[in-house]
Motif scaffolding. Structure first.
Motif, mmCIF file in Angstrom:
data_model
loop_
_atom_site.group_PDB
_atom_site.id
_atom_site.type_symbol
_atom_site.label_atom_id
_atom_site.label_comp_id
_atom_site.label_asym_id
_atom_site.label_seq_id
_atom_site.Cartn_x
_atom_site.Cartn_y
_atom_site.Cartn_z
ATOM 1 N N ARG A 117 0.827 -1.211 0.000
ATOM 2 C CA ARG A 117 0.000 0.000 0.000
ATOM 3 C C ARG A 117 0.866 1.268 0.000
ATOM 4 N NH1 ARG A 117 -2.999 -1.528 3.808
ATOM 5 N NH2 ARG A 117 -2.163 -0.337 5.551
ATOM 6 N N THR A 118 1.961 1.231 0.743
ATOM 7 C CA THR A 118 2.871 2.379 0.792
ATOM 8 C C THR A 118 3.518 2.611 -0.559
ATOM 9 O OG1 THR A 118 3.317 1.874 3.123
ATOM 10 C CG2 THR A 118 4.838 3.361 2.012
ATOM 11 N N LEU A 119 3.899 1.533 -1.226
ATOM 12 C CA LEU A 119 4.504 1.654 -2.546
ATOM 13 C C LEU A 119 3.531 2.275 -3.538
ATOM 14 C CD1 LEU A 119 6.961 0.964 -4.355
ATOM 15 C CD2 LEU A 119 5.886 -1.244 -4.795
ATOM 16 N N GLN A 120 2.285 1.865 -3.487
ATOM 17 C CA GLN A 120 1.281 2.390 -4.411
ATOM 18 C C GLN A 120 0.977 3.867 -4.150
ATOM 19 O OE1 GLN A 120 -2.033 -0.274 -3.848
ATOM 20 N NE2 GLN A 120 -1.054 -1.965 -4.954
ATOM 21 N N SER A 121 1.106 4.301 -2.906
ATOM 22 C CA SER A 121 0.786 5.693 -2.569
ATOM 23 C C SER A 121 1.802 6.679 -3.132
ATOM 24 C CB SER A 121 0.719 5.858 -1.053
ATOM 25 O OG SER A 121 2.020 5.818 -0.479
ATOM 26 N N LYS A 122 3.037 6.226 -3.335
ATOM 27 C CA LYS A 122 4.119 7.075 -3.853
ATOM 28 C C LYS A 122 4.364 8.309 -2.983
ATOM 29 C CE LYS A 122 3.339 5.646 -8.645
ATOM 30 N NZ LYS A 122 3.073 6.062 -10.051
#
Length: 366
Positions: A117-122
């Protein structure tokens, strides 16, 4: 986004190392999220700050979150349940998120969900995970292999949608007898586990950092941890020792160094007080721990082809290594560790090749 997972057998020192690293990196301009896994969250206590399962911005470049494993797994289950429409899978739809039990590796799996989820949030450059103990982390890394093995054994399903003739013939429940809607959610779940583990693969630049006392360096568990983590494809770049350099002999420092083996982590010495303090104090502790100012940006391992697997395994003993083929899977055993690998090409009659070069294991199919 870079991922650093801190792990060790002394929780308070592990948490202190993760926190000092995160605050130091944030003060140097990186956008950092520090995530604390359970059940004993120490990051908030060390900061004298109340944290929750929702990221809290502590300062412009630093946020913190406490991961609730059951909440994370429950939320993901609620997203999966609607797809369980028919057949045997429909019976699973009646299981509510509040019925899901704790299972081995749940802390690490929930941390991987947060990482995705953190990766997708950028929104962040660095995710620092105050992670679970090494054995728990290894169990989570093994889940995708276990899930795939079960799907092949029960339904005859191989990687992706394909099926080899052997796996179909030996399946307990042939897929011809059940609708695709029954097996598709299980395949999706298996693929998701593999995607999560792939984010920690050495090829991505993600790194594990173990925290160990000088006394622990003399004992087998740290070396066993490095072997297990290497077997499952991750890389450990540092072993942080919260002590003075003089407390560890030269021979032991050489043993834990890239000079003794290219995949061995370097010992990283530095003072690491564990008393609760404000962020300014933790920033100073991080600056003292990383005297050169840089927390390190690991270089990803070279990528390999689909029909090949390369593992860097610190302290690998070739005499303890056993490689076999069972049900079209490569079974790698090192002592009491066992990993199952499915290499494309074996089911089509390809020949397995293996080579050990020092502490590097290469498997490929010709």
């Amino acid at each position: 986004m870079q991922i650093l997972i801190f792990s060790g057998h002394t929780m308070v020192q592990q948490s202190a190392a993760a926190l000092a690293t995160a605050v130091h990196a944030a003060r140097r301009g990186q956008r950092v999220l520090i995530a604390s896994t359970g059940p004993n969250h120490l990051i908030g206590a060390l900061l004298a700050q109340n944290l929750t399962t929702h990221p809290l911005e502590l300062e412009p470049n630093l946020s913190a979150v406490e991961i609730g494993p059951l909440d994370e797994i429950g939320n993901r289950w609620e997203q999966i349940r609607p797809s369980l429409r028919s057949g045997l899978a429909s019976r699973l739809r009646d299981i509510g998120s509040d019925e899901i039990p704790c299972f081995p590796g749940i802390d690490a799996v929930s941390a991987l969900l947060v990482a995705a989820r953190t990766l997708q949030s950028k929104q962040f450059d660095l995710l620092v995970v105050d992670g679970p103990a090494p054995d728990t982390l290894v169990r989570a890394l093994a889940l995708s292999d276990t899930m795939r093995w079960l799907l092949r054994l029960v339904f005859g399903l191989d990687r992706g949608p394909g099926r080899s003739r052997t796996s179909q013939e030996t399946a307990i429940i042939p897929t011809a007898l059940i609708p695709p809607s029954t097996t598709a959610p299980l395949q999706d779940l298996r693929a998701e586990f593999e995607e999560h583990r792939a984010r920690l693969n050495a090829n991505t630049g993600a790194r594990i950092r173990l925290v160990a006392t000088p006394e622990e360096l003399h004992l087998p568990p740290i070396r066993n941890d490095l072997v297990a983590l290497g077997l499952y494809g991750t890389a450990t770049d540092k072993v942080i020792v919260p002590a003075d350099l003089s407390e560890v002999g030269a021979d032991l420092r050489h043993t834990f160094s890239p000079e003794a083996g290219p995949y061995r982590p370097a010992l990283h010495f530095g003072p690491l007080p564990t008393s609760p303090a404000d962020r300014d104090t933790w920033a100073l502790r991080g600056a003292a721990l990383y005297r050169d100012g840089d927390i390190g940006t690991p270089t990803p391992f070279p990528a390999v082809g689909e029909r090949e697997l390369r593992l860097g395994i610190p302290f690998l003993d070739a005499k303890a290594l056993d490689i076999a083929i069972a049900n079209e899977e490569v079974v790698i055993r090192i002592g009491q560790l066992r990993r199952h690998v499915l290499l494309p090409g074996l089911s089509e009659g390809g020949r397995l090749r293996a080579r050990v070069e020092g502490e590097s294991l290469r498997l490929w199919v010709e």
